[in-house]
Design a protein around this motif. Sequence first.
Motif, PDB file in Angstrom:
ATOM      1  N   THR A  55       0.807  -1.226   0.000  1.00 35.66           N
ATOM      2  CA  THR A  55       0.000   0.000   0.000  1.00 35.66           C
ATOM      3  C   THR A  55       0.839   1.273   0.000  1.00 35.66           C
ATOM      4  OG1 THR A  55      -0.140  -0.065   2.416  1.00 35.66           O
ATOM      5  CG2 THR A  55      -1.905  -1.139   1.182  1.00 35.66           C
ATOM      6  N   GLU A  56       2.126   1.161   0.288  1.00 37.59           N
ATOM      7  CA  GLU A  56       2.962   2.362   0.328  1.00 37.59           C
ATOM      8  C   GLU A  56       4.404   2.036  -0.038  1.00 37.59           C
ATOM      9  OE1 GLU A  56       3.293   4.045   4.203  1.00 37.59           O
ATOM     10  OE2 GLU A  56       4.034   2.213   5.128  1.00 37.59           O
ATOM     11  N   ASN A  99      -2.464   2.837 -16.160  1.00 39.51           N
ATOM     12  CA  ASN A  99      -3.498   2.145 -15.385  1.00 39.51           C
ATOM     13  C   ASN A  99      -3.488   2.537 -13.912  1.00 39.51           C
ATOM     14  OD1 ASN A  99      -4.722   0.643 -17.523  1.00 39.51           O
ATOM     15  ND2 ASN A  99      -2.971  -0.745 -17.503  1.00 39.51           N
ATOM     16  N   ASN A 100      -3.227   3.820 -13.678  1.00 39.45           N
ATOM     17  CA  ASN A 100      -3.447   4.467 -12.388  1.00 39.45           C
ATOM     18  C   ASN A 100      -4.497   5.556 -12.626  1.00 39.45           C
ATOM     19  OD1 ASN A 100      -1.364   3.805 -10.047  1.00 39.45           O
ATOM     20  ND2 ASN A 100      -0.237   3.669 -11.980  1.00 39.45           N
ATOM     21  N   PRO A 101      -5.144   6.047 -11.565  1.00 38.68           N
ATOM     22  CA  PRO A 101      -6.083   7.165 -11.754  1.00 38.68           C
ATOM     23  C   PRO A 101      -5.462   8.363 -12.460  1.00 38.68           C
ATOM     24  CG  PRO A 101      -6.443   6.195  -9.607  1.00 38.68           C
ATOM     25  CD  PRO A 101      -5.238   5.500 -10.196  1.00 38.68           C
ATOM     26  N   ILE A 102      -4.175   8.616 -12.230  1.00 41.53           N
ATOM     27  CA  ILE A 102      -3.552   9.770 -12.888  1.00 41.53           C
ATOM     28  C   ILE A 102      -3.444   9.578 -14.399  1.00 41.53           C
ATOM     29  CG2 ILE A 102      -2.246  10.543 -10.880  1.00 41.53           C
ATOM     30  CD1 ILE A 102       0.218   9.226 -12.049  1.00 41.53           C
ATOM     31  N   ALA A 103      -3.537   8.331 -14.863  1.00 37.53           N
ATOM     32  CA  ALA A 103      -3.486   8.076 -16.307  1.00 37.53           C
ATOM     33  C   ALA A 103      -4.763   8.539 -16.996  1.00 37.53           C
ATOM     34  CB  ALA A 103      -3.238   6.598 -16.572  1.00 37.53           C
ATOM     35  N   ILE A 136      -2.446   5.379  -7.698  1.00 43.71           N
ATOM     36  CA  ILE A 136      -1.831   6.708  -7.615  1.00 43.71           C
ATOM     37  C   ILE A 136      -2.781   7.736  -8.222  1.00 43.71           C
ATOM     38  CG2 ILE A 136       0.148   8.115  -8.287  1.00 43.71           C
ATOM     39  CD1 ILE A 136       1.724   5.438  -8.487  1.00 43.71           C
ATOM     40  N   ASP A 137      -3.181   8.727  -7.411  1.00 40.95           N
ATOM     41  CA  ASP A 137      -4.224   9.650  -7.860  1.00 40.95           C
ATOM     42  C   ASP A 137      -3.817  11.121  -7.840  1.00 40.95           C
ATOM     43  OD1 ASP A 137      -4.127  10.011  -5.156  1.00 40.95           O
ATOM     44  OD2 ASP A 137      -6.215   9.458  -4.756  1.00 40.95           O
ATOM     45  N   ILE A 182      -0.618   0.940  -4.154  1.00 40.65           N
ATOM     46  CA  ILE A 182       0.107   2.158  -3.793  1.00 40.65           C
ATOM     47  C   ILE A 182      -0.664   3.384  -4.280  1.00 40.65           C
ATOM     48  CG2 ILE A 182       2.244   3.439  -4.167  1.00 40.65           C
ATOM     49  CD1 ILE A 182       3.583   0.644  -4.567  1.00 40.65           C
ATOM     50  N   ARG A 183      -0.860   4.343  -3.383  1.00 38.40           N
ATOM     51  CA  ARG A 183      -1.659   5.515  -3.719  1.00 38.40           C
ATOM     52  C   ARG A 183      -0.814   6.755  -3.971  1.00 38.40           C
ATOM     53  NH1 ARG A 183      -6.975   7.794  -0.425  1.00 38.40           N
ATOM     54  NH2 ARG A 183      -7.473   9.469  -1.915  1.00 38.40           N
ATOM     55  N   CYS A 184       0.374   6.819  -3.380  1.00 35.76           N
ATOM     56  CA  CYS A 184       1.177   8.027  -3.563  1.00 35.76           C
ATOM     57  C   CYS A 184       2.657   7.676  -3.730  1.00 35.76           C
ATOM     58  CB  CYS A 184       0.991   8.998  -2.401  1.00 35.76           C
ATOM     59  SG  CYS A 184       1.591   8.380  -0.821  1.00 35.76           S
ATOM     60  N   ILE A 185       3.393   8.623  -4.289  1.00 39.11           N
ATOM     61  CA  ILE A 185       4.837   8.494  -4.467  1.00 39.11           C
ATOM     62  C   ILE A 185       5.491   9.439  -3.469  1.00 39.11           C
ATOM     63  CG2 ILE A 185       6.764   8.695  -6.074  1.00 39.11           C
ATOM     64  CD1 ILE A 185       4.696   8.467  -8.359  1.00 39.11           C
TER      65      ILE A 185
END
Length: 208
Positions: free
Chosen positions: A76-77, A143-147, A121-122, A98-101
């Motif tokens: 998750t991280e 294939n992440n939300p940011i995509a 990742i959003d 994983i949601r963040c970098i």
Amino acid sequence: RAAGTAPEDLHSLQRLNLHVRDRSFPKISSLDTTSLSACTALQGLNLSYHWISHVTHVHALASTLTELNLAENHITEISSELCSLTRLQLLNLSGNRIRCIPVEISALQELVSLRMSRNTIDTVQDIENLTGLSKLIKLRIDNNPIALHENTRVYVLSILTQLQSLDGQVVGVMEQDSRRRPHHHQQQTPQTQTNEHTPHGSSSSFDA
């Protein structure tokens, strides 16, 4: 230990592939490399397709490990422990949660290839935490939300100017020329699109 590997051979073991897709095979639920402390020459470790959710006590491998594949787990991280593996050149974290970098990823100064496809990742601005990785030339964040944001590729290439490949596509000549030109306006944050994305399988190799 690795199948067919005698304890006395662990000191010279350079690559360990524990990639498992068979659901009937026992799965590893956490990565604690204390048990691998005897592998003093280990350079490549593949633990894809397990149930790993936490990466802890990896300092035993920090001086040798250059390739790590943790694709298709439950991570998750990107923990500070993971970021302590400062010799890593190839890191595959695709297919996790994983949601963040984090800013701490900048410690991975030797990183050449980073795969983070199929996570959650959003926040587009998280990409800025990769700007200190001067050797990073291959990145996957598809294939992440940011995509789903409009012009994400343009935005990423504008701040990671050393990239040669993004999301499996070679950076074209026109893209290279475009990001070399001085910008007369501030780079705008990409806007959300409504496109759907479909998960893809992950490579079982060490390549990240």
